[in-house]
Structure formats: C-alpha cells, structure tokens
Scaffold this motif. Structure first.
Motif: not given
Length: 524
Positions: A433-458
């Motif tokens: 679906r197409v997200l409105d402004d409110s849904d986009t704001k919540v999704l971007l906040r969740l994606v930001t937190k997820a990217l900050e907590s990611r780890s790298v395996s070597y």
C-alpha cells in the motif's frame, strides 16, 4: 474619507504610491518641481500631452516671471521627464506624428502627460508648499449651514426629490471633510505656538486676544447648535435612511462605480456625518470631542499667557539672559576672554569622561593612546546617571494554564495518531500500500532504530584470503511495535505519499511486541 480608504491598502500598494514622491528626494528636487509646474501650466490650457520642447518653452516663460525657476537644457530636461515617467508621476508615449523631418522621425519622439496618481502627488506637494499658518481657523458659522442642510435633506427625502437629496448630502459630506481638516490644522498649529513661544512671545501677546475670542465664539456656537443638530440628524433618519442612501446612489454620476459600490460609499459618508452630531448610548460625538479639545486648548493658552506675563513682569527670561550674555561676550577684550566667558556660561570646560573595559583586554596594549584604541559601547544609563544598568528583580514566572492545556491536548492527539499508524503498519504491512505521512514517520523511526542496532558478521571465503563483512538481520521495537530487517537478495521498496523508500538487500517485517515475547518462550 481618504484616510479611511488608505487603511485598506497593502504594503505593496503603499510602496508604489510612495514611489510617486521620489522626485522630492533627489538632489535637484527643485528642478523636478519646476518641470512638473511647467507640465501643469500646459495642462491648464487643455494641452494634456506635451513634448520636451514645449516644457522647455514654458520653463523659459516661468523663469521670466520667477527668479527661482531654473534653466534646464533640452537634453537634461528629457532625462528628467523620463525619470518622472519611471516613478509613475508622468505617462510617456511615443508620437511619430510630431516628427517634422526624417531625422527626427528616426529618433524617439516622446510626449508626456500626468498620471492620475502622479497629479495627486504633485498637487499634494504644492498644497504643502503653499500652506500658511495664517490660514488656520475654527469656523463657527458652519453649524448654521449644517443645520439648514439637514432640514432640507429631510424635506427632500420626504417629498421624493432625488436630485435635492444628492445635492444636500454631497454638501454635508464636503462640509464635514472641511470641518475635520480645519479643526486638525488649528489644533496642530496651536500646539506649535504653545511649544515655541520662547522666541515668539511678542507675536503671541499681540494676537492673544483674537485667539481667545475666536475659540470662545466657536465654543459658544457649538454648545448652542449641538442639541439642535442631534435632533436634525434623527429627523433625517426618520424619513427613511435606506431610501435616502438609495436615492443618493441613484443620482450619483460616477461612471466607474456600480450601484452597489456607490451605495456603500454614501452609507459610509452618512455615518461620518452622524458620528459628528448624533449621540448614541452616552458616547461623545465628534463635535463634543472637538469642543473638549478646544476647552483644553483655551486652558493651555491662558496658562501660557500667565507664564509670559509673569516673566515679563520680572524682567528676566531666557531671551533677556541670552542678550545680556551676548553683550558681555562682545565687550570682552580678546578672543581668549570671550571663550572663557562662554565656557563658564555653558559649562563647556568641565570634563565629563566615561570609560569602560573593552571585551578583549589583550587586543590593545596598556600604553596605547585612547585616540588610537577602538571605542566601546556605553549604556545610556551609565552615561546619564553614572550607574551601571541592572535588569532589576527577576519577574515571576507566568503560568499560562490555557496554553499548557492546549499543548497537552496536541501531544495527546499526536501520540494517538502515532499509535494508530503503528497499528496499521502491523495489520496491513508496509509493502502492499501507499503510506501516508503519519505512517511514514513511524516507519522511518523504526527503521532508524533497527539500523542503529544492526551488527556485522565477518567470514573468510575459500576463494579469497580477505575477510568479508556481512550485515545481519536487525531488530528493534518502539512503543509496542516490533520491526525486523530481514536479509533479502532482491531488496524491497516502500511506497509513501512523498515518494519511494528503497531498502537494497533487506525486507521489512512488522509485528506487535507481544509476538516477540511468545517467540522467545517457544525457543526456550
């Protein structure tokens, strides 16, 4: 009425009209004024469009009768006419019919005429230059004329004479405008006289009797006619105010206004007349306010007269002191004694030094002269009273309960909107679906937190001795919503109302936080 209409102009229109007075601010403003006087002289003989040669000829005629009129060469005159056209005071037209030869035809043949607003600006400047203090007065004879016009207006409206209604109402409007202008000019001039009597006390004493008699007669006539004018205004309204205004608008011959605009204009004019004389619920009328201002002015004149009389009776005032000082300075034997006497009289010898520390103390050496060092800003309080300025006692904190309640309400609405957006993301997903402004704001906040907590395996691949780092799946949660960034070779795209968000190598999965707790218990 003009002042009322001027209040409705926006800033851009006001700026455009002020541009019409640019010629008064130029270095040779007197020359521009005489050029406009020449154009106006030609307009008086019904020559609306004029050329530079005709303006030059008229300037010569004016210079023959007025020594102040300048002599402007033809080239400079054309330039000034073009500048006036640029400012909007004049209109410029190209007229090839004025060319007498082929050479003049090839050159630009311009003619000029006043614009409507430009002529008003020029006329306003001429009125200002022609104003004389001797012309001001309070007309006491106007009240009888106003009373007669109101009676005739009521009779004309009662008998249905449309033209007489228009004529009487127009005359009342003109009388009211003239009366307001006269009263304003008189009290401004009177205030100027009361302020500057130090140098013109002889003139004031010479005309004091005429001034007091003039104001007293005006007040007597105003007090005598004001109740009768109040009754006359109500009698006019009793004949039918709507009919009166409709007849005035019908007889009005202004072509560029439709009937509705003329009706509104005459309604405003009548209410201006009514505000002058008709009392309403105890509020003072304009005429009563004028009477009160005149009474106050009489008191000020009497007080000033007493002050001047007492000063002349004692024989010493400011003018006498200055005359004696000038005589003493003139009789001194040399310039040094004259300077010493003037310094003692005006206390110009006493030094009043004031100094404060510079913000950067190392910028100037202590041995530098004060003449070479930079100045510092000094507060007015320190300069006048030799006291450092202070901010005083701290003011109490203002508690605006209404603003705080409104802020809490907005915060509550924002939180409810975010919860609703998070619930939609969990139930409907983020991809289909197409997200409105409110849904986009919540999704971007969740994606930001997820990217900050990611780890790298070597890991080390068999074909290469280098170590390769791979991003693992990332997980985060916020306010009851769980997001997972799961590795996906094809990637994913989220559509929003503002555009598309591309996530290369990952796919977004959303779930409530309770699902995360259940999954952990199952793994155990």
């Amino acid at each position: 009425m003009a002042e009322r209409r001027a209040l409705d102009l926006d800033a851009l229109a006001v700026s455009d009209r002020f541009r019409l007075f640019n010629f008064t601010r130029r270095d040779d403003h007197v020359t521009y004024l005489w050029v406009l006087r020449s154009v106006d002289r030609l307009r008086e003989v019904h020559q609306v469009q004029v050329g530079a040669d005709e303006v030059e000829s008229t300037l010569r005629e004016l210079a023959a009768n007025h020594a102040e009129a300048p002599e402007v060469p033809a080239q400079g005159l054309r330039h000034r006419l073009d500048e006036l056209a640029t400012d909007g005071v004049l209109h410029r037209f190209d007229d090839a019919s004025r060319a007498g030869t082929l050479a003049s035809y090839r050159n630009r043949q311009s003619v000029y005429q006043f614009s409507e607003l430009g002529y008003r600006a020029y006329h306003a400047v001429e009125n200002l230059l022609g104003a004389r203090v001797e012309d001001v007065n309070l007309s006491r004879l106007v009240f009888s004329d106003v009373l007669e016009d109101l009676g005739a207006l009521a009779e004309a409206n009662r008998t249905g004479r449309v033209e007489d209604v228009y004529r009487r109402l127009s005359r009342l409007d003109a009388v009211m405008e003239d009366m307001g202008r006269r009263s304003a000019q008189f009290h401004v001039t009177l205030g100027e006289i009361l302020r500057s009597t130090e140098a013109s006390s002889e003139v004031f004493l010479r005309h004091k009797n005429a001034l007091l008699v003039h104001m007293s007669d005006f007040m007597a006539e105003l007090d005598r006619y004001l109740p009768r004018l109040d009754r006359a205004v109500h009698e006019v309204e009793a004949t039918g105010l709507s009919t009166l205004l409709s007849r005035a608008a019908e007889a009005d011959e202004r072509l560029f206004m439709d009937r509705t605009e003329r009706l509104e204009d005459w309604s405003r004019r009548w209410w201006a007349v009514r505000a002058w004389f008709a009392s309403e619920s105890g509020s003072p009328t304009r005429a009563a306010e004028l009477g009160q201002a005149t009474r106050t002015a009489v008191s000020g004149v009497v007080a000033l007269l007493r002050q001047i009389t007492e000063a002349q009776r004692g024989g010493v005032n400011r003018s006498t002191q200055l005359r004696h000082l000038a005589a003493w300075v003139f009789d001194t034997p040399d310039d040094g004694a004259a300077h010493a006497l003037m310094g003692a009289a005006f206390n110009s010898r006493s030094a009043r030094h004031l100094g404060v520390a510079h913000e950067d103390g190392d910028e100037f050496a202590p041995t530098d002269s004060w003449h070479d060092a930079a100045g510092v800003e000094v507060s007015v309080t320190l300069f006048r009273s030799d006291r450092s300025p202070n901010h005083g006692v701290p003011k109490p904190v203002r508690r605006d309960t209404g603003a705080r309640s409104e802020l809490r309400r907005r915060q509550t609405e924002d939180r409810e909107a975010e919860r609703a957006s998070a619930a939609r993301l969990v139930s409907e997903g983020a991809h289909q679906r197409v997200l409105d402004d409110s849904d986009t704001k919540v999704l971007l906040r969740l994606v930001t937190k997820a990217l900050e907590s990611r780890s790298v395996s070597y890991t080390r691949r068999d074909t290469s001795p280098a170590v390769v780092g791979l991003l693992k799946s990332a997980t985060a949660d916020d306010a009851g919503t769980l997001i997972r960034l799961v590795r996906d070779e094809r990637g994913s795209t989220v559509r929003t109302s503002q555009g598309r968000i591309h996530l290369p190598g990952f796919r977004v999965e959303l779930a409530p936080r309770a699902a995360r707790t259940t999954a952990r218990k199952g793994n155990r």
